[in-house]
Motif scaffolding. Structure first.
Motif, PDB file in Angstrom:
ATOM      1  N   GLU A 109       0.874  -1.169   0.000  1.00 14.27           N
ATOM      2  CA  GLU A 109       0.000   0.000   0.000  1.00 14.27           C
ATOM      3  C   GLU A 109       0.910   1.217   0.000  1.00 14.27           C
ATOM      4  O   GLU A 109       1.444   1.609   1.041  1.00 14.27           O
ATOM      5  CB  GLU A 109      -0.917   0.000   1.221  1.00 14.27           C
ATOM      6  CG  GLU A 109      -1.907   1.161   1.230  1.00 14.27           C
ATOM      7  CD  GLU A 109      -2.885   1.084   2.386  1.00 14.27           C
ATOM      8  OE1 GLU A 109      -3.245   2.148   2.923  1.00 14.27           O
ATOM      9  OE2 GLU A 109      -3.288  -0.042   2.758  1.00 14.27           O
ATOM     10  N   ALA A 110       1.105   1.801  -1.171  1.00 15.90           N
ATOM     11  CA  ALA A 110       2.119   2.844  -1.299  1.00 15.90           C
ATOM     12  C   ALA A 110       1.871   3.698  -2.533  1.00 15.90           C
ATOM     13  O   ALA A 110       1.214   3.277  -3.486  1.00 15.90           O
ATOM     14  CB  ALA A 110       3.509   2.209  -1.390  1.00 15.90           C
ATOM     15  N   ASP A 111       2.426   4.882  -2.497  1.00 19.83           N
ATOM     16  CA  ASP A 111       2.476   5.767  -3.656  1.00 19.83           C
ATOM     17  C   ASP A 111       3.607   5.260  -4.559  1.00 19.83           C
ATOM     18  O   ASP A 111       4.775   5.274  -4.173  1.00 19.83           O
ATOM     19  CB  ASP A 111       2.757   7.189  -3.180  1.00 19.83           C
ATOM     20  CG  ASP A 111       2.772   8.201  -4.318  1.00 19.83           C
ATOM     21  OD1 ASP A 111       2.960   7.810  -5.481  1.00 19.83           O
ATOM     22  OD2 ASP A 111       2.619   9.403  -4.027  1.00 19.83           O
ATOM     23  N   PHE A 112       3.260   4.798  -5.736  1.00 17.37           N
ATOM     24  CA  PHE A 112       4.267   4.209  -6.632  1.00 17.37           C
ATOM     25  C   PHE A 112       5.385   5.188  -6.971  1.00 17.37           C
ATOM     26  O   PHE A 112       6.536   4.778  -7.173  1.00 17.37           O
ATOM     27  CB  PHE A 112       3.585   3.719  -7.913  1.00 17.37           C
ATOM     28  CG  PHE A 112       4.528   3.082  -8.893  1.00 17.37           C
ATOM     29  CD1 PHE A 112       5.220   1.926  -8.564  1.00 17.37           C
ATOM     30  CD2 PHE A 112       4.712   3.638 -10.160  1.00 17.37           C
ATOM     31  CE1 PHE A 112       6.089   1.325  -9.468  1.00 17.37           C
ATOM     32  CE2 PHE A 112       5.573   3.044 -11.063  1.00 17.37           C
ATOM     33  CZ  PHE A 112       6.267   1.889 -10.730  1.00 17.37           C
ATOM     34  N   VAL A 129      -0.976   4.610 -15.992  1.00 16.78           N
ATOM     35  CA  VAL A 129      -0.030   5.667 -16.389  1.00 16.78           C
ATOM     36  C   VAL A 129      -0.733   6.928 -16.867  1.00 16.78           C
ATOM     37  O   VAL A 129      -0.159   8.031 -16.787  1.00 16.78           O
ATOM     38  CB  VAL A 129       0.955   5.170 -17.471  1.00 16.78           C
ATOM     39  CG1 VAL A 129       1.774   3.998 -16.962  1.00 16.78           C
ATOM     40  CG2 VAL A 129       0.234   4.774 -18.750  1.00 16.78           C
ATOM     41  N   GLU A 130      -1.984   6.804 -17.344  1.00 17.22           N
ATOM     42  CA  GLU A 130      -2.689   7.970 -17.879  1.00 17.22           C
ATOM     43  C   GLU A 130      -3.212   8.887 -16.782  1.00 17.22           C
ATOM     44  O   GLU A 130      -3.773   9.945 -17.071  1.00 17.22           O
ATOM     45  CB  GLU A 130      -3.832   7.527 -18.792  1.00 17.22           C
ATOM     46  CG  GLU A 130      -5.060   6.984 -18.094  1.00 17.22           C
ATOM     47  CD  GLU A 130      -4.930   5.524 -17.665  1.00 17.22           C
ATOM     48  OE1 GLU A 130      -5.910   4.973 -17.132  1.00 17.22           O
ATOM     49  OE2 GLU A 130      -3.846   4.938 -17.870  1.00 17.22           O
ATOM     50  N   HIS A 131      -3.004   8.507 -15.517  1.00 19.97           N
ATOM     51  CA  HIS A 131      -3.455   9.338 -14.395  1.00 19.97           C
ATOM     52  C   HIS A 131      -2.354  10.272 -13.882  1.00 19.97           C
ATOM     53  O   HIS A 131      -2.459  10.787 -12.771  1.00 19.97           O
ATOM     54  CB  HIS A 131      -3.956   8.457 -13.253  1.00 19.97           C
ATOM     55  CG  HIS A 131      -5.198   7.690 -13.591  1.00 19.97           C
ATOM     56  ND1 HIS A 131      -6.405   8.294 -13.870  1.00 19.97           N
ATOM     57  CD2 HIS A 131      -5.418   6.351 -13.706  1.00 19.97           C
ATOM     58  CE1 HIS A 131      -7.310   7.372 -14.143  1.00 19.97           C
ATOM     59  NE2 HIS A 131      -6.736   6.187 -14.056  1.00 19.97           N
ATOM     60  N   ASP A 141       6.036   9.930 -18.547  1.00 24.68           N
ATOM     61  CA  ASP A 141       7.358   9.392 -18.922  1.00 24.68           C
ATOM     62  C   ASP A 141       8.087   8.820 -17.703  1.00 24.68           C
ATOM     63  O   ASP A 141       8.682   7.739 -17.774  1.00 24.68           O
ATOM     64  CB  ASP A 141       8.225  10.475 -19.571  1.00 24.68           C
ATOM     65  CG  ASP A 141       7.976  10.601 -21.065  1.00 24.68           C
ATOM     66  OD1 ASP A 141       7.149   9.820 -21.595  1.00 24.68           O
ATOM     67  OD2 ASP A 141       8.593  11.466 -21.701  1.00 24.68           O
ATOM     68  N   SER A 142       8.055   9.542 -16.599  1.00 28.43           N
ATOM     69  CA  SER A 142       8.757   9.072 -15.406  1.00 28.43           C
ATOM     70  C   SER A 142       8.080   7.834 -14.823  1.00 28.43           C
ATOM     71  O   SER A 142       8.750   6.951 -14.271  1.00 28.43           O
ATOM     72  CB  SER A 142       8.835  10.181 -14.351  1.00 28.43           C
ATOM     73  OG  SER A 142       7.541  10.526 -13.871  1.00 28.43           O
ATOM     74  N   ILE A 143       6.764   7.745 -14.959  1.00 25.74           N
ATOM     75  CA  ILE A 143       6.028   6.575 -14.475  1.00 25.74           C
ATOM     76  C   ILE A 143       6.376   5.353 -15.321  1.00 25.74           C
ATOM     77  O   ILE A 143       6.612   4.253 -14.794  1.00 25.74           O
ATOM     78  CB  ILE A 143       4.516   6.838 -14.501  1.00 25.74           C
ATOM     79  CG1 ILE A 143       4.160   8.057 -13.640  1.00 25.74           C
ATOM     80  CG2 ILE A 143       3.752   5.609 -14.031  1.00 25.74           C
ATOM     81  CD1 ILE A 143       4.558   7.943 -12.198  1.00 25.74           C
ATOM     82  N   GLU A 183       2.624   7.903 -29.017  1.00 25.49           N
ATOM     83  CA  GLU A 183       3.076   8.418 -27.727  1.00 25.49           C
ATOM     84  C   GLU A 183       3.273   7.325 -26.684  1.00 25.49           C
ATOM     85  O   GLU A 183       4.241   7.369 -25.914  1.00 25.49           O
ATOM     86  CB  GLU A 183       2.069   9.459 -27.205  1.00 25.49           C
ATOM     87  CG  GLU A 183       2.520  10.205 -25.968  1.00 25.49           C
ATOM     88  CD  GLU A 183       3.759  11.056 -26.183  1.00 25.49           C
ATOM     89  OE1 GLU A 183       4.348  11.503 -25.186  1.00 25.49           O
ATOM     90  OE2 GLU A 183       4.159  11.259 -27.361  1.00 25.49           O
ATOM     91  N   LEU A 184       2.385   6.347 -26.634  1.00 28.86           N
ATOM     92  CA  LEU A 184       2.508   5.293 -25.624  1.00 28.86           C
ATOM     93  C   LEU A 184       3.855   4.567 -25.692  1.00 28.86           C
ATOM     94  O   LEU A 184       4.514   4.406 -24.668  1.00 28.86           O
ATOM     95  CB  LEU A 184       1.354   4.300 -25.743  1.00 28.86           C
ATOM     96  CG  LEU A 184       1.427   3.066 -24.840  1.00 28.86           C
ATOM     97  CD1 LEU A 184       1.530   3.447 -23.368  1.00 28.86           C
ATOM     98  CD2 LEU A 184       0.228   2.157 -25.068  1.00 28.86           C
ATOM     99  N   PRO A 185       4.330   4.120 -26.870  1.00 29.75           N
ATOM    100  CA  PRO A 185       5.601   3.378 -26.901  1.00 29.75           C
ATOM    101  C   PRO A 185       6.849   4.248 -26.995  1.00 29.75           C
ATOM    102  O   PRO A 185       7.963   3.722 -26.952  1.00 29.75           O
ATOM    103  CB  PRO A 185       5.465   2.523 -28.169  1.00 29.75           C
ATOM    104  CG  PRO A 185       4.629   3.352 -29.076  1.00 29.75           C
ATOM    105  CD  PRO A 185       3.657   4.095 -28.179  1.00 29.75           C
ATOM    106  N   ARG A 186       6.684   5.567 -27.105  1.00 30.11           N
ATOM    107  CA  ARG A 186       7.831   6.445 -27.377  1.00 30.11           C
ATOM    108  C   ARG A 186       8.958   6.273 -26.369  1.00 30.11           C
ATOM    109  O   ARG A 186      10.128   6.050 -26.736  1.00 30.11           O
ATOM    110  CB  ARG A 186       7.365   7.911 -27.412  1.00 30.11           C
ATOM    111  CG  ARG A 186       8.517   8.909 -27.592  1.00 30.11           C
ATOM    112  CD  ARG A 186       7.999  10.337 -27.545  1.00 30.11           C
ATOM    113  NE  ARG A 186       7.228  10.625 -26.351  1.00 30.11           N
ATOM    114  CZ  ARG A 186       7.757  10.846 -25.146  1.00 30.11           C
ATOM    115  NH1 ARG A 186       9.073  10.807 -24.964  1.00 30.11           N
ATOM    116  NH2 ARG A 186       6.976  11.115 -24.107  1.00 30.11           N
ATOM    117  N   LYS A 187       8.651   6.390 -25.072  1.00 27.45           N
ATOM    118  CA  LYS A 187       9.658   6.303 -24.022  1.00 27.45           C
ATOM    119  C   LYS A 187      10.349   4.949 -24.039  1.00 27.45           C
ATOM    120  O   LYS A 187      11.565   4.841 -23.821  1.00 27.45           O
ATOM    121  CB  LYS A 187       8.999   6.548 -22.664  1.00 27.45           C
ATOM    122  CG  LYS A 187       9.933   6.468 -21.461  1.00 27.45           C
ATOM    123  CD  LYS A 187      10.919   7.614 -21.445  1.00 27.45           C
ATOM    124  CE  LYS A 187      11.766   7.588 -20.188  1.00 27.45           C
ATOM    125  NZ  LYS A 187      12.786   8.660 -20.194  1.00 27.45           N
TER     126      LYS A 187
END
Length: 244
Positions: free
Chosen positions: A90-93, A111-113, A118-120, A169-173
């Motif tokens: 139970e944590a902030d990722f 990830v969309e939240h 990118d960092s996520i 955009e999704l696969p860019r990183k």
């Protein structure tokens, strides 16, 4: 602030949402064809626990979950699903530091939240072991689906970052890292009706849920449920394999 949603929202959301059958996991058969059985699995944003149960029972993984909301409900669900061994954080990722790496690192609608997705995504990538797999799924709330959200539940639009919801955009990183082979990145299913019909918004609107359910049956009957496209598909899913 990086987050688009608050802990209180998710505590309330998962308290009221019901997903009683892990066997109906919409991506189950698809992922079973791409990912070998066995190993370690972690899901980021793991509530309500049904996906962990699927990987445990159907793909023989040791399962771990991370969630911002209370894990007591997740633990209750996992026991209901007869998952005998699991680990929950139970944590902030964004602040969590995990010492180990996993065969499969996944998130479904997570990830969309965030503003800085990118960092996520990078944090996801950092947890994948060599030759392991990365699975990232998110809703496709653009075009026709945006209109449905705008009519049915406009407040949900504010907690989603629509910028990432496309196939460039999704696969860019992930591509930029040069560490992964993209096995699949595409829209999934053909219509908004394939959004989870057990979510709290539809459960609180029985008539609307019934309409969606009947229309979904018609799509399946006439084999119109798998025409993937940017305008109507409810999901985008990416599967990548770490090459080193």
């Amino acid at each position: 602030m990086n987050k688009l949603s608050k802990k209180e929202f998710w505590d309330s959301e998962w308290e009221h949402e019901k997903r009683n059958d892990y066997k109906s996991f919409v991506f189950g058969d698809f992922l079973s064809k791409l990912i070998p059985k066995g190993g370690s699995f972690v899901e980021i944003g793991c509530a309500p626990g049904s996906i962990m149960a699927y990987f445990y029972h159907k793909l023989n993984f040791d399962v771990t979950g991370v969630d911002y909301s209370s894990v007591s409900k997740i633990e209750e669900n996992l026991k209901h699903y007869d998952v005998e061994k699991f680990q929950l954080y139970e944590a902030d990722f964004t602040e969590l530091k995990l010492d180990k790496k996993y065969t499969v690192v996944s998130s479904f609608g997570f990830v969309e939240h965030f503003y800085d997705y990118d960092s996520i995504i990078q944090k996801h990538m950092d947890l994948v072991e060599d030759k392991g797999y990365l699975v990232i799924e998110l809703p496709n709330i653009r075009y026709f689906n945006w209109l449905i959200y705008r009519i049915v539940n406009p407040e949900l639009l504010s907690i989603h970052n629509l910028k990432i919801m496309n196939l460039k955009e999704l696969p860019r990183k992930i591509k930029e890292s040069n560490e992964y082979e993209i096995l699949y990145c595409n829209y999934y299913k053909s219509c908004f009706l394939f959004f989870n019909d057990q979510n709290s918004q539809l459960l609180s609107r029985p008539l609307l849920r019934l309409i969606f359910s009947k229309l979904k049956e018609i799509l399946i009957k006439f084999r119109l449920d798998n025409i993937s496209n940017r305008y109507f598909s409810p999901y985008i899913i990416l599967v990548a394999k770490k090459m080193k």
